[in-house]
Design an enzyme around this catalytic site. Structure first.
Site, PDB file in Angstrom:
ATOM      1  CD  GLU A  93     -30.829  50.014 -48.151  1.00  0.00           C
ATOM      2  OE1 GLU A  93     -30.010  50.941 -48.237  1.00  0.00           O
ATOM      3  OE2 GLU A  93     -31.293  49.657 -47.061  1.00  0.00           O
ATOM      4  CG  ASP A  94     -26.757  52.477 -47.961  1.00  0.00           C
ATOM      5  OD1 ASP A  94     -27.463  51.454 -47.790  1.00  0.00           O
ATOM      6  OD2 ASP A  94     -26.443  53.233 -47.024  1.00  0.00           O
ATOM      7  CG  ASP A  97     -23.528  44.529 -43.658  1.00  0.00           C
ATOM      8  OD1 ASP A  97     -22.857  43.553 -44.000  1.00  0.00           O
ATOM      9  OD2 ASP A  97     -23.158  45.329 -42.802  1.00  0.00           O
ATOM     10  CG  PHE A 146     -17.627  50.309 -41.326  1.00  0.00           C
ATOM     11  CD1 PHE A 146     -18.946  49.971 -41.033  1.00  0.00           C
ATOM     12  CD2 PHE A 146     -17.278  51.649 -41.364  1.00  0.00           C
ATOM     13  CE1 PHE A 146     -19.898  50.951 -40.776  1.00  0.00           C
ATOM     14  CE2 PHE A 146     -18.226  52.645 -41.110  1.00  0.00           C
ATOM     15  CZ  PHE A 146     -19.536  52.287 -40.817  1.00  0.00           C
ATOM     16  NE  ARG A 159     -25.246  60.800 -44.160  1.00  0.00           N
ATOM     17  CZ  ARG A 159     -25.757  59.624 -43.837  1.00  0.00           C
ATOM     18  NH1 ARG A 159     -25.739  58.637 -44.707  1.00  0.00           N
ATOM     19  NH2 ARG A 159     -26.269  59.417 -42.648  1.00  0.00           N
TER      20      ARG A 159
END
Ligand code: 5GP
Length: 169
Positions: A93-94, A97, A146, A159
């Site tokens: 996963e990136d 959260d 964020f 990205r």
């Protein structure tokens, strides 16, 4: 929007190399299936595989959140091509959260009876966590901000940044 550097590319590269070595050691004599969650984790997953010294299979899954839903129930818009029954699986996963998305996904994957199921995330934001997710491998812990870059987007932008930066109003 202001941009602030959070993690420079040199640190990211070094950490991914370490993770690759660690996973290669842990999965010696095995052939894990890496499941890359599109699209954010693509850059991380590919770079991670460059540092694996074990055989592996990479596959991709795409999910989409129902608009307005906060339950974490997601729609799988692209499922795996490989069967993970009795396989050693690592979800890549990136960012984890709230953990809602991954929580749902792990339940879905567990139902396919893999031999083992682990999570490798580039970024972990524990202060925003709602669902308890076992994170087995993590690149960096980040505060409640964020972030974009290195695969992470804001409206499909950023990205391709090599660094991870914070976007602030
Ligand atoms: P969760 O369900 O854990 O709250 O969110 C998981 C997904 O939301 C991540 O895979 C990522 O796509 C997106 N996300 C969560 N936090 C951030 C962030 O700080 N920046 C960006 N660009 N995406 C995020």
């Amino acid at each position: 929007m202001r941009e602030r550097l959070l993690i420079p590319k040199e640190k990211i590269e070094k950490r991914i190399e370490e993770l690759g070595r660690e996973i290669s050691k842990d999965y010696l004599e095995k052939e894990p299936v890496l499941i890359c969650i599109l699209k954010g984790a693509v850059y991380f997953a590919i770079d991670l595989t460059r540092h694996l010294t074990i055989p592996f299979v990479i596959d991709f899954m795409a999910i989409s959140k129902y608009s307005g839903s906060s339950s974490g129930v997601v729609r799988i818009t692209k499922d795996l091509d490989v069967d993970i029954y009795q396989k050693d699986v690592i979800v890549v996963e990136d960012i984890v959260d709230t953990g809602l998305t991954l929580g749902y996904l792990l339940r879905n994957l567990r139902a396919r009876s893999p031999m083992s199921l682990k999570v490798c995330t580039l970024l972990d934001c524990p202060s925003r966590r709602i669902v308890d997710i076992p994170v087995d491998y993590k690149g960096f812990e980040i505060p409640d901000v964020f972030v974009v870059g290195y695969g992470l987007d804001y409206k499909e932008k950023y990205r391709n940044l090599l660094d991870i930066i914070v976007l602030e109003e």
